[in-house]
Design an enzyme around this catalytic site. Structure first.
Site, PDB file in Angstrom:
ATOM      1  N   ASP A  99     -12.913  -1.721 -11.380  1.00 22.08           N
ATOM      2  CA  ASP A  99     -13.165  -0.407 -11.984  1.00 22.08           C
ATOM      3  C   ASP A  99     -11.941   0.072 -12.761  1.00 22.08           C
ATOM      4  O   ASP A  99     -10.809  -0.276 -12.430  1.00 22.08           O
ATOM      5  CB  ASP A  99     -13.534   0.593 -10.875  1.00 22.08           C
ATOM      6  CG  ASP A  99     -14.231   1.829 -11.413  1.00 22.08           C
ATOM      7  OD1 ASP A  99     -14.642   1.823 -12.589  1.00 22.08           O
ATOM      8  OD2 ASP A  99     -14.357   2.802 -10.654  1.00 22.08           O
TER       9      ASP A  99
ATOM     10  N   HIS B  23     -13.069  -3.324 -21.259  1.00 21.56           N
ATOM     11  CA  HIS B  23     -13.867  -4.407 -20.640  1.00 21.56           C
ATOM     12  C   HIS B  23     -13.318  -5.757 -21.076  1.00 21.56           C
ATOM     13  O   HIS B  23     -13.171  -6.667 -20.262  1.00 21.56           O
ATOM     14  CB  HIS B  23     -15.339  -4.286 -21.038  1.00 21.56           C
ATOM     15  CG  HIS B  23     -15.990  -3.014 -20.591  1.00 21.56           C
ATOM     16  ND1 HIS B  23     -15.841  -2.510 -19.312  1.00 21.56           N
ATOM     17  CD2 HIS B  23     -16.807  -2.125 -21.241  1.00 21.56           C
ATOM     18  CE1 HIS B  23     -16.524  -1.380 -19.208  1.00 21.56           C
ATOM     19  NE2 HIS B  23     -17.104  -1.119 -20.359  1.00 21.56           N
TER      20      HIS B  23
ATOM     21  N   LEU C  64     -14.075 -22.973  -4.777  1.00 17.34           N
ATOM     22  CA  LEU C  64     -14.235 -21.513  -4.663  1.00 17.34           C
ATOM     23  C   LEU C  64     -15.654 -21.156  -5.080  1.00 17.34           C
ATOM     24  O   LEU C  64     -16.159 -21.672  -6.072  1.00 17.34           O
ATOM     25  CB  LEU C  64     -13.233 -20.804  -5.605  1.00 17.34           C
ATOM     26  CG  LEU C  64     -13.384 -19.290  -5.773  1.00 17.34           C
ATOM     27  CD1 LEU C  64     -12.979 -18.570  -4.479  1.00 17.34           C
ATOM     28  CD2 LEU C  64     -12.523 -18.767  -6.936  1.00 17.34           C
TER      29      LEU C  64
HETATM   30  C1  IPE Z   1     -19.026   0.309 -10.230  1.00 19.77           C
HETATM   31  O1  IPE Z   1     -18.245   1.065 -11.075  1.00 19.77           O
HETATM   32  C2  IPE Z   1     -19.738  -0.788 -10.984  1.00 19.77           C
HETATM   33  C3  IPE Z   1     -18.887  -1.855 -11.511  1.00 19.77           C
HETATM   34  C4  IPE Z   1     -17.596  -1.969 -11.367  1.00 19.77           C
HETATM   35  C5  IPE Z   1     -19.584  -2.888 -12.266  1.00 19.77           C
HETATM   36  P1  IPE Z   1     -18.778   2.403 -11.783  1.00 19.77           P
HETATM   37  O2  IPE Z   1     -17.674   2.881 -12.630  1.00 19.77           O
HETATM   38  O3  IPE Z   1     -20.073   2.127 -12.458  1.00 19.77           O
HETATM   39  O4  IPE Z   1     -19.044   3.362 -10.545  1.00 19.77           O
HETATM   40  P2  IPE Z   1     -19.001   4.956 -10.461  1.00 19.77           P
HETATM   41  O5  IPE Z   1     -19.944   5.473 -11.508  1.00 19.77           O
HETATM   42  O6  IPE Z   1     -17.595   5.386 -10.724  1.00 19.77           O
HETATM   43  O7  IPE Z   1     -19.423   5.276  -9.058  1.00 19.77           O
HETATM   44  C1  IPE Z   2     -15.644  -0.911 -14.685  1.00 23.90           C
HETATM   45  O1  IPE Z   2     -14.911  -0.068 -15.519  1.00 23.90           O
HETATM   46  C2  IPE Z   2     -16.507  -1.885 -15.446  1.00 23.90           C
HETATM   47  C3  IPE Z   2     -17.947  -1.621 -15.386  1.00 23.90           C
HETATM   48  C4  IPE Z   2     -18.517  -0.671 -14.720  1.00 23.90           C
HETATM   49  C5  IPE Z   2     -18.790  -2.511 -16.158  1.00 23.90           C
HETATM   50  P1  IPE Z   2     -15.524   1.305 -16.038  1.00 23.90           P
HETATM   51  O2  IPE Z   2     -16.231   1.053 -17.320  1.00 23.90           O
HETATM   52  O3  IPE Z   2     -16.354   1.935 -14.985  1.00 23.90           O
HETATM   53  O4  IPE Z   2     -14.219   2.139 -16.308  1.00 23.90           O
HETATM   54  P2  IPE Z   2     -13.971   3.677 -15.941  1.00 23.90           P
HETATM   55  O5  IPE Z   2     -14.297   3.846 -14.506  1.00 23.90           O
HETATM   56  O6  IPE Z   2     -14.861   4.477 -16.833  1.00 23.90           O
HETATM   57  O7  IPE Z   2     -12.510   3.887 -16.240  1.00 23.90           O
HETATM   58 MG    MG Z   3     -15.917   3.184 -13.457  1.00 29.94          MG
END
Ligand code: IPE
Ligand code: IPE
Ligand code: MG
Length: 256
Positions: free
Chosen positions: A22, A39, A135
């Site tokens: 995240d 990403h 792995l």
């Molecule tokens: C969880 O992160 C999903 C992934 C890392 C793929 P999100 O960014 O979507 O989760 P919330 O919205 O902060 O709970």
């Molecule tokens: C996690 O990073 C990746 C996915 C959920 C695909 P985010 O896109 O949720 O990044 P933040 O949380 O908005 O910084």
């Molecule tokens: Mg996020």
């Protein structure tokens, strides 16, 4: 990695590490870039961790790449993530294969919103790497813990209705055997980056007794050093599974 790994107890390396990657969007925003740049920058971080997991002897690495809730994002971001995953698999498949990594996908892959090209490449990557044993790398893609449990419940209901399963025999094992990857052991350690402290629907059944480690590091900045730090924190924990703290009653006269 070897210097860092020396800080760890080699006898207690977690067998299964699951990661909620995240913070990509915030990493990009902080640099005045579009979220999608975050990403893209998550990819080298992921592959650094694959190498780290191989060096440490971790057997299972599960990563959250797209949640069932992520469809609610801006359509451009959703389209980017779908495309990015196809592209990533195409570019990295041979490399993973040469490293002896077996790729496995979990999630709802019957969802018609997933482009066919993505599904095809998922299957090709799984087939090409099926014999690898160094792995197990599990991609949680269009994954949601509730969706996974609901799908298992649906299968159980179908089997009960057709008479192949007696409802009186349904127990925890019946559900565990109908999850997306029944051979996957429960995660020992769940790491979430970016400072958020919630599960966001990740491995709800499997993580019942996992240790959680939260780090403020944003996913694109996560590296092997941070992985070792998270594992060190895990190794400091006392996993009790609902039992008593070892030795706490040893000197208690009421117990003798
Ligand atoms: C969880 O992160 C999903 C992934 C890392 C793929 P999100 O960014 O979507 O989760 P919330 O919205 O902060 O709970
Ligand atoms: C996690 O990073 C990746 C996915 C959920 C695909 P985010 O896109 O949720 O990044 P933040 O949380 O908005 O910084
Ligand atoms: Mg996020």
């Amino acid at each position: 990695m070897s210097d860092l790994a020396a800080l760890l107890d080699s006898e207690r390396i977690p067998r299964h590490v699951a990661i909620i990657m995240d913070g990509n969007g915030r990493w990009a925003n902080a640099r005045g870039l579009h979220r999608t740049a975050g990403h893209a920058r998550g990819e080298p971080a992921l592959f650094d961790i694959v190498h780290g997991a191989l060096d440490l002897g971790i057997e299972w690495l599960t990563v959250y790449t797209f949640s069932t809730e992520n469809w609610g994002r801006d359509p451009d971001e959703v389209a980017f993530l779908m495309e990015f995953n196809v592209d990533l698999l195409e570019r990295r498949r041979d490399e993973l294969d040469e490293l002896g990594v077996r790729v496995i996908f979990i999630g709802d892959h019957e969802d018609e919103r997933i482009p066919k090209a993505v599904l095809d490449r998922m299957r090709i990557a799984e087939e090409q790497t099926a014999g690898n044993t160094n792995l197990n790398m599990v991609y949680a893609f269009n994954y949601g813990g509730r969706t996974e449990i609901a799908a298992a419940a649906r299968r159980i209901a179908e089997e009960a209705a057709s008479g192949t399963l007696d409802p009186a025999d349904v127990d925890e094992g019946t559900i565990a055997q109908r999850l997306y990857c029944p051979e996957m052991p429960d995660p020992d350690l769940v790491i979430r980056t970016s400072g958020e402290q919630r599960t966001s629907n990740y491995l709800l059944w499997e993580a019942a007794y996992s240790e959680y480690v939260f780090t403020p590091v944003l996913w694109p900045d996560f590296d092997q050093q941070e992985l070792v730090r998270c594992i060190a924190e895990y190794q400091d924990r006392d996993r009790r599974y609902g039992g008593a703290i070892d030795g706490i009653f040893d000197d208690d006269p009421a117990q003798s």
